[in-house]
Design an enzyme around this catalytic site. Structure first.
Site, mmCIF file in Angstrom:
data_model
loop_
_atom_site.group_PDB
_atom_site.id
_atom_site.type_symbol
_atom_site.label_atom_id
_atom_site.label_comp_id
_atom_site.label_asym_id
_atom_site.label_seq_id
_atom_site.Cartn_x
_atom_site.Cartn_y
_atom_site.Cartn_z
ATOM 1 N N PHE A 124 -12.008 -4.402 -0.842
ATOM 2 C CA PHE A 124 -12.142 -3.173 -1.621
ATOM 3 C C PHE A 124 -11.330 -3.211 -2.916
ATOM 4 C CE2 PHE A 124 -14.443 -1.376 1.863
ATOM 5 C CZ PHE A 124 -15.222 -0.389 1.261
ATOM 6 N N HIS B 50 -2.419 -17.145 0.959
ATOM 7 C CA HIS B 50 -2.167 -15.867 1.633
ATOM 8 C C HIS B 50 -0.917 -15.961 2.506
ATOM 9 C CE1 HIS B 50 -6.353 -14.724 0.623
ATOM 10 N NE2 HIS B 50 -5.918 -13.484 0.771
ATOM 11 N N LYS C 218 -2.110 -14.231 8.126
ATOM 12 C CA LYS C 218 -3.576 -14.197 7.973
ATOM 13 C C LYS C 218 -4.226 -15.159 8.960
ATOM 14 C CE LYS C 218 -7.307 -14.412 4.574
ATOM 15 N NZ LYS C 218 -7.946 -13.180 5.048
HETATM 16 N N1 LIG Z 1 -11.734 -4.490 3.093
HETATM 17 C C1 LIG Z 1 -10.542 -4.756 2.570
HETATM 18 O O1 LIG Z 1 -10.319 -4.694 1.339
HETATM 19 C C2 LIG Z 1 -9.415 -5.114 3.508
HETATM 20 C C3 LIG Z 1 -8.117 -5.345 3.022
HETATM 21 C C4 LIG Z 1 -7.102 -5.585 3.959
HETATM 22 C C5 LIG Z 1 -7.395 -5.611 5.326
HETATM 23 N N2 LIG Z 1 -8.679 -5.409 5.745
HETATM 24 C C6 LIG Z 1 -9.047 -5.325 7.163
HETATM 25 O O2 LIG Z 1 -8.662 -4.046 7.631
HETATM 26 C C7 LIG Z 1 -8.384 -4.107 9.038
HETATM 27 C C8 LIG Z 1 -7.008 -3.523 9.317
HETATM 28 O O3 LIG Z 1 -6.038 -4.309 8.655
HETATM 29 P P1 LIG Z 1 -4.478 -3.928 8.812
HETATM 30 O O4 LIG Z 1 -3.753 -5.019 8.085
HETATM 31 O O5 LIG Z 1 -4.255 -2.525 8.461
HETATM 32 O O6 LIG Z 1 -4.315 -4.144 10.390
HETATM 33 P P2 LIG Z 1 -3.265 -3.418 11.359
HETATM 34 O O7 LIG Z 1 -3.291 -4.196 12.631
HETATM 35 O O8 LIG Z 1 -1.964 -3.232 10.662
HETATM 36 O O9 LIG Z 1 -3.896 -1.948 11.592
HETATM 37 C C9 LIG Z 1 -5.054 -1.705 12.343
HETATM 38 C C10 LIG Z 1 -4.826 -0.413 13.112
HETATM 39 O O10 LIG Z 1 -6.056 0.027 13.699
HETATM 40 C C11 LIG Z 1 -5.722 0.593 14.960
HETATM 41 N N3 LIG Z 1 -6.907 0.681 15.834
HETATM 42 C C12 LIG Z 1 -7.271 -0.128 16.853
HETATM 43 N N4 LIG Z 1 -8.395 0.325 17.435
HETATM 44 C C13 LIG Z 1 -8.769 1.438 16.756
HETATM 45 C C14 LIG Z 1 -9.836 2.367 16.891
HETATM 46 N N5 LIG Z 1 -10.760 2.242 17.836
HETATM 47 N N6 LIG Z 1 -9.911 3.399 16.013
HETATM 48 C C15 LIG Z 1 -8.964 3.552 15.069
HETATM 49 N N7 LIG Z 1 -7.910 2.716 14.913
HETATM 50 C C16 LIG Z 1 -7.816 1.674 15.746
HETATM 51 C C17 LIG Z 1 -4.626 -0.315 15.500
HETATM 52 O O11 LIG Z 1 -3.884 0.324 16.544
HETATM 53 C C18 LIG Z 1 -3.806 -0.565 14.235
HETATM 54 O O12 LIG Z 1 -2.774 0.389 14.071
HETATM 55 C C19 LIG Z 1 -8.558 -5.571 9.411
HETATM 56 O O13 LIG Z 1 -9.869 -5.743 9.915
HETATM 57 C C20 LIG Z 1 -8.383 -6.320 8.081
HETATM 58 O O14 LIG Z 1 -9.034 -7.565 8.051
HETATM 59 C C21 LIG Z 1 -9.680 -5.170 4.861
#
Ligand SMILES: NC(=O)c1ccc[n+]([C@@H]2O[C@H](COP(=O)([O-])OP(=O)(O)OC[C@H]3O[C@@H](n4cnc5c(N)ncnc54)[C@H](O)[C@@H]3O)[C@@H](O)[C@H]2O)c1
Length: 257
Positions: free
Chosen positions: A111, A143, A147
Protein backbone atom coordinates in the site's frame (compact mmCIF):
# COMPACT_ATOMS: atom_id res chain seq x y z
CA UNK A 1 -14.55 9.09 9.06
CA UNK A 2 -14.95 6.39 11.67
CA UNK A 3 -12.54 3.59 10.89
CA UNK A 4 -12.31 0.12 12.44
CA UNK A 5 -8.77 -1.26 12.75
CA UNK A 6 -8.78 -5.01 12.13
CA UNK A 7 -5.55 -6.63 13.35
CA UNK A 8 -3.82 -4.44 15.94
CA UNK A 9 -0.25 -5.62 15.41
CA UNK A 10 2.67 -3.66 13.92
CA UNK A 11 0.68 -2.43 10.93
CA UNK A 12 -2.50 -1.86 12.95
CA UNK A 13 -0.58 0.54 15.21
CA UNK A 14 0.89 2.34 12.16
CA UNK A 15 -2.63 2.64 10.69
CA UNK A 16 -3.87 4.18 13.94
CA UNK A 17 -1.23 6.95 13.71
CA UNK A 18 -1.90 7.56 10.01
CA UNK A 19 -5.67 7.78 10.33
CA UNK A 20 -5.51 10.14 13.33
CA UNK A 21 -3.03 12.35 11.42
CA UNK A 22 -5.65 12.65 8.65
CA UNK A 23 -8.41 13.64 11.07
CA UNK A 24 -10.26 10.31 11.28
CA UNK A 25 -11.30 8.45 14.42
CA UNK A 26 -10.91 4.81 15.44
CA UNK A 27 -14.41 3.35 15.91
CA UNK A 28 -13.26 -0.10 17.08
CA UNK A 29 -10.26 -2.39 17.19
CA UNK A 30 -10.61 -6.06 16.23
CA UNK A 31 -7.75 -7.99 17.76
CA UNK A 32 -8.25 -11.64 18.87
CA UNK A 33 -5.09 -11.45 21.02
CA UNK A 34 -6.57 -8.51 22.96
CA UNK A 35 -4.87 -5.18 23.57
CA UNK A 36 -4.05 -2.95 26.51
CA UNK A 37 -3.24 0.18 24.49
CA UNK A 38 -6.14 0.30 21.99
CA UNK A 39 -7.74 3.71 21.37
CA UNK A 40 -11.30 2.21 21.19
CA UNK A 41 -13.28 -0.84 22.32
CA UNK A 42 -11.51 -4.09 21.46
CA UNK A 43 -13.39 -7.03 19.90
CA UNK A 44 -12.29 -10.58 19.16
CA UNK A 45 -13.80 -10.80 15.69
CA UNK A 46 -15.24 -8.87 12.78
CA UNK A 47 -19.03 -8.76 13.22
CA UNK A 48 -22.08 -6.47 13.14
CA UNK A 49 -21.24 -5.52 16.74
CA UNK A 50 -17.58 -4.60 16.19
CA UNK A 51 -18.36 -2.77 12.94
CA UNK A 52 -21.40 -0.86 14.29
CA UNK A 53 -21.14 2.82 13.32
CA UNK A 54 -17.96 2.39 11.31
CA UNK A 55 -17.60 3.87 7.80
CA UNK A 56 -14.79 1.59 6.65
CA UNK A 57 -12.47 -1.09 8.04
CA UNK A 58 -8.71 -1.31 7.51
CA UNK A 59 -7.30 -4.79 7.97
CA UNK A 60 -3.70 -5.94 8.39
CA UNK A 61 -4.12 -9.33 10.04
CA UNK A 62 -3.39 -12.95 9.11
CA UNK A 63 -3.90 -14.51 5.69
CA UNK A 64 -6.13 -17.26 7.15
CA UNK A 65 -8.56 -14.62 8.47
CA UNK A 66 -9.28 -12.76 5.23
CA UNK A 67 -11.99 -14.96 3.67
CA UNK A 68 -14.20 -15.08 6.77
CA UNK A 69 -13.59 -11.40 7.56
CA UNK A 70 -14.60 -10.51 3.97
CA UNK A 71 -17.90 -12.35 4.55
CA UNK A 72 -18.48 -10.28 7.69
CA UNK A 73 -17.75 -6.99 5.84
CA UNK A 74 -20.21 -8.02 3.12
CA UNK A 75 -22.94 -9.04 5.60
CA UNK A 76 -22.64 -5.79 7.55
CA UNK A 77 -22.26 -3.59 4.44
CA UNK A 78 -18.92 -2.20 5.65
CA UNK A 79 -16.33 -1.29 2.97
CA UNK A 80 -12.84 -2.63 3.63
CA UNK A 81 -9.20 -2.03 2.80
CA UNK A 82 -7.20 -5.23 3.23
CA UNK A 83 -3.40 -5.12 3.24
CA UNK A 84 -2.99 -8.61 4.70
CA UNK A 85 -0.85 -10.88 2.52
CA UNK A 86 -0.82 -14.64 1.95
CA UNK A 87 -4.45 -15.24 0.94
CA UNK A 88 -4.75 -14.37 -2.76
CA UNK A 89 -5.03 -18.07 -3.70
CA UNK A 90 -8.54 -17.53 -2.26
CA UNK A 91 -9.16 -14.39 -4.31
CA UNK A 92 -12.01 -15.95 -6.33
CA UNK A 93 -13.91 -16.74 -3.13
CA UNK A 94 -13.45 -13.19 -1.84
CA UNK A 95 -14.44 -11.75 -5.25
CA UNK A 96 -17.71 -13.71 -5.17
CA UNK A 97 -18.42 -12.53 -1.62
CA UNK A 98 -17.73 -8.89 -2.50
CA UNK A 99 -19.57 -8.92 -5.82
CA UNK A 100 -22.72 -10.41 -4.32
CA UNK A 101 -22.85 -7.48 -1.87
CA UNK A 102 -22.72 -3.69 -2.30
CA UNK A 103 -19.43 -3.10 -0.52
CA UNK A 104 -16.19 -1.75 -1.90
CA UNK A 105 -13.07 -3.78 -1.11
CA UNK A 106 -9.48 -2.73 -1.90
CA UNK A 107 -6.71 -5.28 -1.44
CA UNK A 108 -3.00 -5.51 -2.20
CA UNK A 109 0.39 -6.60 -0.93
CA UNK A 110 1.93 -3.11 -1.01
CA UNK A 111 0.00 0.00 0.00
CA UNK A 112 3.03 2.32 -0.17
CA UNK A 113 2.31 5.02 -2.76
CA UNK A 114 6.07 5.65 -3.05
CA UNK A 115 6.68 2.00 -3.89
CA UNK A 116 4.13 2.19 -6.71
CA UNK A 117 5.79 5.33 -8.06
CA UNK A 118 9.12 3.46 -7.88
CA UNK A 119 7.62 0.53 -9.83
CA UNK A 120 6.31 2.86 -12.55
CA UNK A 121 9.61 4.78 -12.83
CA UNK A 122 11.61 1.53 -12.86
CA UNK A 123 9.47 0.05 -15.60
CA UNK A 124 9.97 3.16 -17.70
CA UNK A 125 13.74 3.21 -16.99
CA UNK A 126 14.06 -0.47 -17.99
CA UNK A 127 12.09 0.17 -21.18
CA UNK A 128 14.70 2.79 -22.20
CA UNK A 129 17.44 0.13 -22.39
CA UNK A 130 15.32 -2.44 -24.19
CA UNK A 131 17.35 -1.98 -27.40
CA UNK A 132 20.71 -1.17 -25.77
CA UNK A 133 22.32 -4.52 -25.05
CA UNK A 134 25.31 -2.91 -23.30
CA UNK A 135 23.10 -2.57 -20.25
CA UNK A 136 22.58 -5.60 -18.07
CA UNK A 137 19.92 -5.49 -15.37
CA UNK A 138 19.71 -6.60 -11.73
CA UNK A 139 17.15 -6.32 -8.94
CA UNK A 140 18.20 -6.35 -5.29
CA UNK A 141 15.95 -6.13 -2.23
CA UNK A 142 16.88 -5.78 1.45
CA UNK A 143 14.56 -6.30 4.44
CA UNK A 144 14.62 -6.79 8.21
CA UNK A 145 15.52 -10.24 9.50
CA UNK A 146 11.95 -11.12 10.62
CA UNK A 147 10.68 -11.11 7.03
CA UNK A 148 9.62 -14.65 6.17
CA UNK A 149 9.33 -14.58 2.36
CA UNK A 150 12.14 -14.00 -0.12
CA UNK A 151 12.32 -12.34 -2.56
CA UNK A 152 9.70 -9.77 -1.64
CA UNK A 153 6.44 -9.56 -3.59
CA UNK A 154 7.47 -6.07 -4.73
CA UNK A 155 10.79 -7.38 -6.15
CA UNK A 156 8.91 -10.09 -8.07
CA UNK A 157 6.41 -7.55 -9.42
CA UNK A 158 9.31 -5.36 -10.56
CA UNK A 159 11.08 -8.35 -12.12
CA UNK A 160 7.98 -9.29 -14.12
CA UNK A 161 7.68 -5.73 -15.34
CA UNK A 162 11.33 -5.76 -16.52
CA UNK A 163 10.61 -8.99 -18.43
CA UNK A 164 7.57 -7.30 -19.99
CA UNK A 165 9.57 -4.37 -21.38
CA UNK A 166 13.06 -5.83 -22.05
CA UNK A 167 12.67 -8.69 -24.55
CA UNK A 168 16.24 -10.02 -24.07
CA UNK A 169 15.36 -10.88 -20.45
CA UNK A 170 13.09 -13.92 -20.42
CA UNK A 171 13.65 -15.61 -17.05
CA UNK A 172 13.82 -14.59 -13.40
CA UNK A 173 16.59 -16.22 -11.31
CA UNK A 174 16.06 -15.78 -7.56
CA UNK A 175 18.71 -18.24 -6.32
CA UNK A 176 22.35 -17.80 -5.37
CA UNK A 177 24.44 -17.36 -8.53
CA UNK A 178 27.75 -19.24 -8.43
CA UNK A 179 28.22 -18.83 -12.18
CA UNK A 180 27.86 -16.11 -14.79
CA UNK A 181 24.19 -15.26 -15.39
CA UNK A 182 22.81 -16.34 -18.76
CA UNK A 183 22.04 -13.39 -21.06
CA UNK A 184 18.28 -14.01 -20.85
CA UNK A 185 18.28 -14.28 -17.02
CA UNK A 186 17.30 -11.43 -14.70
CA UNK A 187 18.91 -11.99 -11.31
CA UNK A 188 16.79 -10.99 -8.31
CA UNK A 189 18.79 -11.10 -5.07
CA UNK A 190 17.73 -10.62 -1.44
CA UNK A 191 19.46 -9.69 1.82
CA UNK A 192 18.07 -9.92 5.34
CA UNK A 193 19.54 -7.70 8.02
CA UNK A 194 18.58 -5.74 11.15
CA UNK A 195 15.48 -3.55 10.97
CA UNK A 196 15.42 -2.37 7.33
CA UNK A 197 11.70 -1.75 6.53
CA UNK A 198 12.32 -2.41 2.83
CA UNK A 199 14.77 -1.26 0.13
CA UNK A 200 14.43 -2.19 -3.55
CA UNK A 201 16.97 -1.30 -6.23
CA UNK A 202 16.89 -1.72 -9.99
CA UNK A 203 20.44 -1.55 -11.39
CA UNK A 204 21.20 -1.08 -15.08
CA UNK A 205 24.90 -1.59 -15.62
CA UNK A 206 27.07 -1.05 -18.71
CA UNK A 207 30.86 -0.97 -19.22
CA UNK A 208 30.61 2.83 -19.17
CA UNK A 209 28.30 3.55 -16.25
CA UNK A 210 25.72 2.39 -13.71
CA UNK A 211 22.14 3.65 -13.47
CA UNK A 212 20.20 2.87 -10.29
CA UNK A 213 16.55 3.41 -9.38
CA UNK A 214 15.92 2.88 -5.67
CA UNK A 215 13.03 2.96 -3.23
CA UNK A 216 13.91 3.00 0.45
CA UNK A 217 11.04 2.80 2.95
CA UNK A 218 11.79 4.62 6.22
CA UNK A 219 9.02 3.03 8.30
CA UNK A 220 5.66 1.25 8.08
CA UNK A 221 4.09 4.73 7.90
CA UNK A 222 4.06 4.73 4.09
CA UNK A 223 2.02 1.50 3.94
CA UNK A 224 -0.35 2.84 6.59
CA UNK A 225 -0.87 6.19 4.86
CA UNK A 226 -1.63 4.41 1.57
CA UNK A 227 -4.21 2.24 3.33
CA UNK A 228 -5.91 5.29 4.89
CA UNK A 229 -5.99 7.06 1.50
CA UNK A 230 -7.51 3.90 0.00
CA UNK A 231 -10.14 3.91 2.79
CA UNK A 232 -11.08 7.49 1.88
CA UNK A 233 -11.22 6.52 -1.82
CA UNK A 234 -13.37 3.37 -1.45
CA UNK A 235 -16.28 5.14 0.27
CA UNK A 236 -19.25 5.22 -2.12
CA UNK A 237 -17.80 2.61 -4.51
CA UNK A 238 -18.74 -1.04 -4.77
CA UNK A 239 -16.76 -3.98 -6.06
CA UNK A 240 -13.29 -5.48 -5.73
CA UNK A 241 -10.32 -3.23 -6.50
CA UNK A 242 -6.60 -3.98 -6.50
CA UNK A 243 -4.29 -1.49 -4.81
CA UNK A 244 -2.83 -0.84 -8.26
CA UNK A 245 -6.17 0.43 -9.58
CA UNK A 246 -6.53 2.67 -6.51
CA UNK A 247 -3.00 4.09 -6.94
CA UNK A 248 -3.57 4.71 -10.65
CA UNK A 249 -6.73 6.65 -9.81
CA UNK A 250 -4.88 8.62 -7.11
CA UNK A 251 -1.88 9.51 -9.30
CA UNK A 252 -3.97 10.52 -12.31
CA UNK A 253 -7.02 12.06 -10.65
CA UNK A 254 -6.28 15.61 -11.91
CA UNK A 255 -5.68 14.38 -15.44
CA UNK A 256 -9.19 13.07 -16.07
CA UNK A 257 -7.87 9.52 -16.60
N1 LIG B 1 -0.08 -4.45 2.07
C1 LIG B 1 0.95 -3.83 2.65
O1 LIG B 1 1.37 -2.72 2.26
C2 LIG B 1 1.59 -4.49 3.85
C3 LIG B 1 2.64 -3.86 4.54
C4 LIG B 1 3.13 -4.48 5.70
C5 LIG B 1 2.60 -5.71 6.12
N2 LIG B 1 1.60 -6.30 5.39
C6 LIG B 1 0.93 -7.53 5.81
O2 LIG B 1 0.02 -7.19 6.84
C7 LIG B 1 -0.18 -8.31 7.71
C8 LIG B 1 0.06 -7.89 9.15
O3 LIG B 1 1.40 -7.47 9.29
P1 LIG B 1 1.94 -7.01 10.74
O4 LIG B 1 3.40 -6.75 10.53
O5 LIG B 1 1.07 -5.97 11.29
O6 LIG B 1 1.75 -8.38 11.54
P2 LIG B 1 1.50 -8.55 13.12
O7 LIG B 1 1.73 -9.99 13.40
O8 LIG B 1 2.28 -7.53 13.87
O9 LIG B 1 -0.06 -8.19 13.31
C9 LIG B 1 -1.11 -9.00 12.85
C10 LIG B 1 -2.21 -8.94 13.91
O10 LIG B 1 -3.41 -9.54 13.40
C11 LIG B 1 -4.02 -10.22 14.49
N3 LIG B 1 -4.99 -11.21 14.01
C12 LIG B 1 -4.86 -12.55 13.90
N4 LIG B 1 -6.00 -13.11 13.47
C13 LIG B 1 -6.89 -12.10 13.29
C14 LIG B 1 -8.25 -12.04 12.88
N5 LIG B 1 -8.93 -13.13 12.56
N6 LIG B 1 -8.84 -10.82 12.80
C15 LIG B 1 -8.17 -9.71 13.15
N7 LIG B 1 -6.88 -9.71 13.57
C16 LIG B 1 -6.25 -10.89 13.64
C17 LIG B 1 -2.85 -10.82 15.25
O11 LIG B 1 -3.22 -11.18 16.58
C18 LIG B 1 -1.83 -9.68 15.19
O12 LIG B 1 -1.95 -8.80 16.29
C19 LIG B 1 0.76 -9.39 7.18
O13 LIG B 1 0.02 -10.24 6.33
C20 LIG B 1 1.82 -8.61 6.39
O14 LIG B 1 2.43 -9.36 5.38
C21 LIG B 1 1.11 -5.71 4.27
Amino acid sequence: MKIAIVGYGRMGHAVESALIARGHTVSAVVEPAGSTDAPADVYGEVSGTSLAGCDVAIEFSLGEAVVSNARAYAETGCPAVVGTTGWTYQLDEVRTTVETSDIGFVYGSNFSIGAHIFLAVSRYAASLVRNIEDYDLLIHEMHHKQKKDSPSGTALTLAQSVLDVVPRKRRIETGRLDRAPEPDELHVSSSRVGWVPGTHTLTMDSAADTIEVRHQARSRGGFALGAVLAAEWIIGKSGLYSVESFVQALLHEDQGE
